[in-house]
Write an enzyme that holds these catalytic residues in place. Structure first.
Site, PDB file in Angstrom:
ATOM      1  N   LYS A 193       0.879  -1.180   0.000  1.00  0.00           N
ATOM      2  CA  LYS A 193       0.000   0.000   0.000  1.00  0.00           C
ATOM      3  C   LYS A 193       0.914   1.226   0.000  1.00  0.00           C
ATOM      4  O   LYS A 193       1.463   1.630   1.032  1.00  0.00           O
ATOM      5  CB  LYS A 193      -0.913  -0.087   1.227  1.00  0.00           C
ATOM      6  N   GLU A 271       9.041   1.473  11.147  1.00  0.00           N
ATOM      7  CA  GLU A 271      10.085   2.492  10.994  1.00  0.00           C
ATOM      8  C   GLU A 271       9.362   3.823  11.101  1.00  0.00           C
ATOM      9  O   GLU A 271       8.740   4.280  10.146  1.00  0.00           O
ATOM     10  CB  GLU A 271      10.759   2.380   9.615  1.00  0.00           C
ATOM     11  N   CYS A 305      13.161  10.711   7.637  1.00  0.00           N
ATOM     12  CA  CYS A 305      13.030  10.410   9.072  1.00  0.00           C
ATOM     13  C   CYS A 305      14.382  10.449   9.777  1.00  0.00           C
ATOM     14  O   CYS A 305      14.448  10.642  10.982  1.00  0.00           O
ATOM     15  CB  CYS A 305      12.321   9.086   9.294  1.00  0.00           C
ATOM     16  N   GLU A 403       9.224  16.472  14.910  1.00  0.00           N
ATOM     17  CA  GLU A 403       9.988  16.136  13.715  1.00  0.00           C
ATOM     18  C   GLU A 403       9.627  17.184  12.651  1.00  0.00           C
ATOM     19  O   GLU A 403       8.456  17.322  12.288  1.00  0.00           O
ATOM     20  CB  GLU A 403       9.593  14.736  13.246  1.00  0.00           C
TER      21      GLU A 403
HETATM   22  P1  ADP Z   1       2.634  11.245   6.518  1.00  0.00           P
HETATM   23  O1  ADP Z   1       1.889  12.013   7.546  1.00  0.00           O
HETATM   24  O2  ADP Z   1       4.030  11.614   6.398  1.00  0.00           O
HETATM   25  O3  ADP Z   1       1.916  11.163   5.208  1.00  0.00           O
HETATM   26  P2  ADP Z   1       1.625   8.746   7.399  1.00  0.00           P
HETATM   27  O4  ADP Z   1       2.113   7.900   8.508  1.00  0.00           O
HETATM   28  O5  ADP Z   1       0.320   9.428   7.597  1.00  0.00           O
HETATM   29  O6  ADP Z   1       2.763   9.766   7.071  1.00  0.00           O
HETATM   30  O7  ADP Z   1       1.526   7.907   6.047  1.00  0.00           O
HETATM   31  C1  ADP Z   1       2.388   6.854   5.709  1.00  0.00           C
HETATM   32  C2  ADP Z   1       1.593   5.776   5.012  1.00  0.00           C
HETATM   33  O8  ADP Z   1       0.572   5.312   5.897  1.00  0.00           O
HETATM   34  C3  ADP Z   1       0.852   6.212   3.752  1.00  0.00           C
HETATM   35  O9  ADP Z   1       0.881   5.137   2.836  1.00  0.00           O
HETATM   36  C4  ADP Z   1      -0.568   6.455   4.238  1.00  0.00           C
HETATM   37  O10 ADP Z   1      -1.552   6.306   3.252  1.00  0.00           O
HETATM   38  C5  ADP Z   1      -0.696   5.351   5.257  1.00  0.00           C
HETATM   39  N1  ADP Z   1      -1.711   5.584   6.295  1.00  0.00           N
HETATM   40  C6  ADP Z   1      -2.182   6.753   6.769  1.00  0.00           C
HETATM   41  N2  ADP Z   1      -3.073   6.525   7.760  1.00  0.00           N
HETATM   42  C7  ADP Z   1      -3.167   5.181   7.911  1.00  0.00           C
HETATM   43  C8  ADP Z   1      -3.891   4.306   8.774  1.00  0.00           C
HETATM   44  N3  ADP Z   1      -4.703   4.767   9.709  1.00  0.00           N
HETATM   45  N4  ADP Z   1      -3.725   2.980   8.621  1.00  0.00           N
HETATM   46  C9  ADP Z   1      -2.876   2.495   7.703  1.00  0.00           C
HETATM   47  N5  ADP Z   1      -2.161   3.255   6.870  1.00  0.00           N
HETATM   48  C10 ADP Z   1      -2.297   4.579   6.967  1.00  0.00           C
END
Ligand code: ADP
Length: 501
Positions: A193, A271, A305, A403
């Site tokens: 994903k 990570e 990161c 961060e």
């Molecule tokens: P950022 O805020 O830097 O975009 P995220 O942690 O929100 O970092 O996003 C990293 C990944 O996690 C992306 O692929 C995003 O679509 C996915 N993501 C965001 N929210 C969720 C969730 N609740 N469950 C699973 N995946 C998620």
């Protein structure tokens, strides 16, 4: 929004759309398909806001299909030999090398990072495919002596099963290959994903995996917009057909996944975010420290990161470090990632841009002084922010505790080594840390006392395939890359053979 180099981007867009690597469908069970709902979402170029392409906005039903496809494929993939899996990975690697330039262009288009950096990411990302094609044949068990002569103890590694991989936008290539390659090497199949901001690189990687002959169902990808990500993540965590999750992204989302995985006691690699200190001691070579600071901070516009986040400079070298750093920052060219000499691209999206503006605003309101930058660069584009150095940062500011993920250096002056360690370790994160010193005793002392999973001593660039990447505290669980990378995707089976005469 008009970008000065708009013509370059338009020309590139036209070229890219003709590229066989650019997909507007998702790859599940060996087929390029749309979402069951037929919904799509737009992928934007952060440099000028133009639409690069659209991709399927998938949901639960599509994710279930991807999981089932990976689960079916696992039944045969797990029985392939290490040599066969090594061969597939090597084939994939060869194609990744051949398509290096086009992959880099897609990365720059959808992430905004300067083209040379995108090429650097392609090389780094490809190196995981190469490395794990080699590691595939090196996963070894052991035979352990028993305390009785009638028993033999066998220890073997088995693939965990379907691995679900959720990745971020800041390294759209490498964050995928760093997870997929070890998973495939040991016999796992995958559901990927990718981040909503950068799905095109992921689809391009899958196109090349297909060309490399990796059998259908072994790799599946679910693209979705931000709205569906939580639902998809929940299903991946809770499905009994998924054996493990590997996630790179925010600590906030990592904690949600951790909770969701607890129901099925699922394997989990995380990570998460960092808050890396960058310490310059009186004993440092200041010129080297300035170079290291620029590397550790401004790569990918600070959106990494492991980016240096809190700059701590000892009073004896403070003025010299700040002066030289500002001179160096003046030279960093900001602009579209395709323009030559550009070091600072746009931030990835509006949310990230606003966060940076707020962090600097908060720091200044609490007494910090901007030495250079500190402002957006709207003439270049709406998501550009000038490379910035801020001094006299109060430790109670968001700039210091959060961060940053942007091109901003906030500096705090300190007096003693003990004080520097107290500040550096005073966080719930523990991913990377950097320090500069030419005193060998100090190097070992500080290295021992710093709480981080990865440390750069007189070095601002630490990520490499041979080394274990990962953090402690709330920065994560597990390690990626190195020979240990395969451990995330295997379980150990101990077999006792008894009644031996
Ligand atoms: P950022 O805020 O830097 O975009 P995220 O942690 O929100 O970092 O996003 C990293 C990944 O996690 C992306 O692929 C995003 O679509 C996915 N993501 C965001 N929210 C969720 C969730 N609740 N469950 C699973 N995946 C998620």
């Amino acid at each position: 929004m008009l970008l000065k180099s708009g013509k370059v981007i338009t020309k590139l867009l036209i070229q890219t759309r003709k590229m066989h690597l650019l997909h507007d469908k998702t790859y599940i069970n060996g087929q390029w398909i749309s979402a069951a709902s037929n919904k799509i979402f737009e992928v934007l170029n952060p440099a000028d806001g133009s639409i690069i392409s659209t991709v399927p906005d998938m949901d639960i039903e599509d994710t279930q299909k991807a999981i089932e496809s990976a689960a079916n494929a696992f039944e045969t993939w797990k029985n392939t030999t290490p040599k066969e899996r090594s061969y597939f990975l090597r084939n994939w690697y060869n194609l990744l090398i051949k398509n290096r330039d086009n992959l880099a262009k897609i990365i720059t288009l959808e992430s905004g990072k300067p083209l040379p950096e995108a090429l650097g990411e392609v090389n780094y990302g490809n190196s995981f495919v190469e490395w794990f094609s080699e590691q595939a044949r090196n996963v070894r068990g052991e035979i352990i002596q028993s305390s009785t002569t009638t028993k033999k103890i066998l220890v073997e590694h088995y693939p965990i099963g379907v691995a679900a991989l959720i990745t971020p936008w800041n390294f759209p290539h490498a964050m995928i290959t760093r997870k997929v390659s070890p998973a495939l090497a040991v016999g796992c199949t995958c559901v990927i994903k990718p981040a909503e901001d950068t799905p095109l690189t992921a689809l391009a990687l899958l196109e090349l995996a297909e060309e490399a002959g990796i059998p259908k169902g072994v790799l599946n990808i679910v693209t979705s917009g931000r709205k569906n990500a939580p639902k998809i993540g929940k299903l991946l965590c809770e499905s009994s057909l998924v054996a493990g999750i590997s996630f790179t992204g925010s600590t906030q989302v990592g904690k949600i996944l951790y909770k969701q995985c607890s129901a099925g006691v699922k394997r989990l690699g995380l990570e998460l975010g960092g808050n890396a200190p960058f310490i310059v001691y009186n004993t440092a070579d200041v010129d080297k420290a300035v170079e290291g600071a620029v590397t550790a901070k401004f790569r990918n516009c600070g959106q990494a990161c492991v980016a240096a986040n809190r700059f701590l400079v000892q009073e004896g070298v403070y003025d010299s470090f700040v002066g030289k750093l500002v001179d160096r920052v003046k030279d960093l060219k900001i602009g579209c990632g395709f323009d030559s000499g550009v070091r600072i691209g746009p931030l990835i999206n509006r949310a990230q841009f606003e966060k940076i503006s707020n962090l600097v605003g908060d720091a200044v309101a609490k007494g910090a002084k901007v030495v250079i930058g500190g402002i957006p660069a709207p003439k270049i584009g709406e998501l550009f922010y000038e490379p910035t150095v801020v001094v006299d940062v109060n430790k109670n500011t968001m700039l210091f505790s959060e961060e940053i993920f942007g091109p901003v250096i906030g500096i705090v002056k300190f007096k003693t080594e003990e004080e520097s360690l107290d500040i550096a370790n005073g966080t719930d994160r523990g991913l990377a840390a950097y320090f500069y010193s030419e005193d060998i005793k100090q190097i070992f002392r500080v290295n021992r006392n710093l709480e981080a999973g990865m440390i750069g001593v007189n070095e601002g660039l630490i990520s490499t395939v041979e080394a274990p990447f990962g953090g402690i505290k709330e920065s994560g669980i597990g390690r990626e890359g190195s020979h240990r990378g395969v451990e995330e995707y295997t379980y150990i089976k101990y077999t006792c053979i008894g009644n031996l005469e």
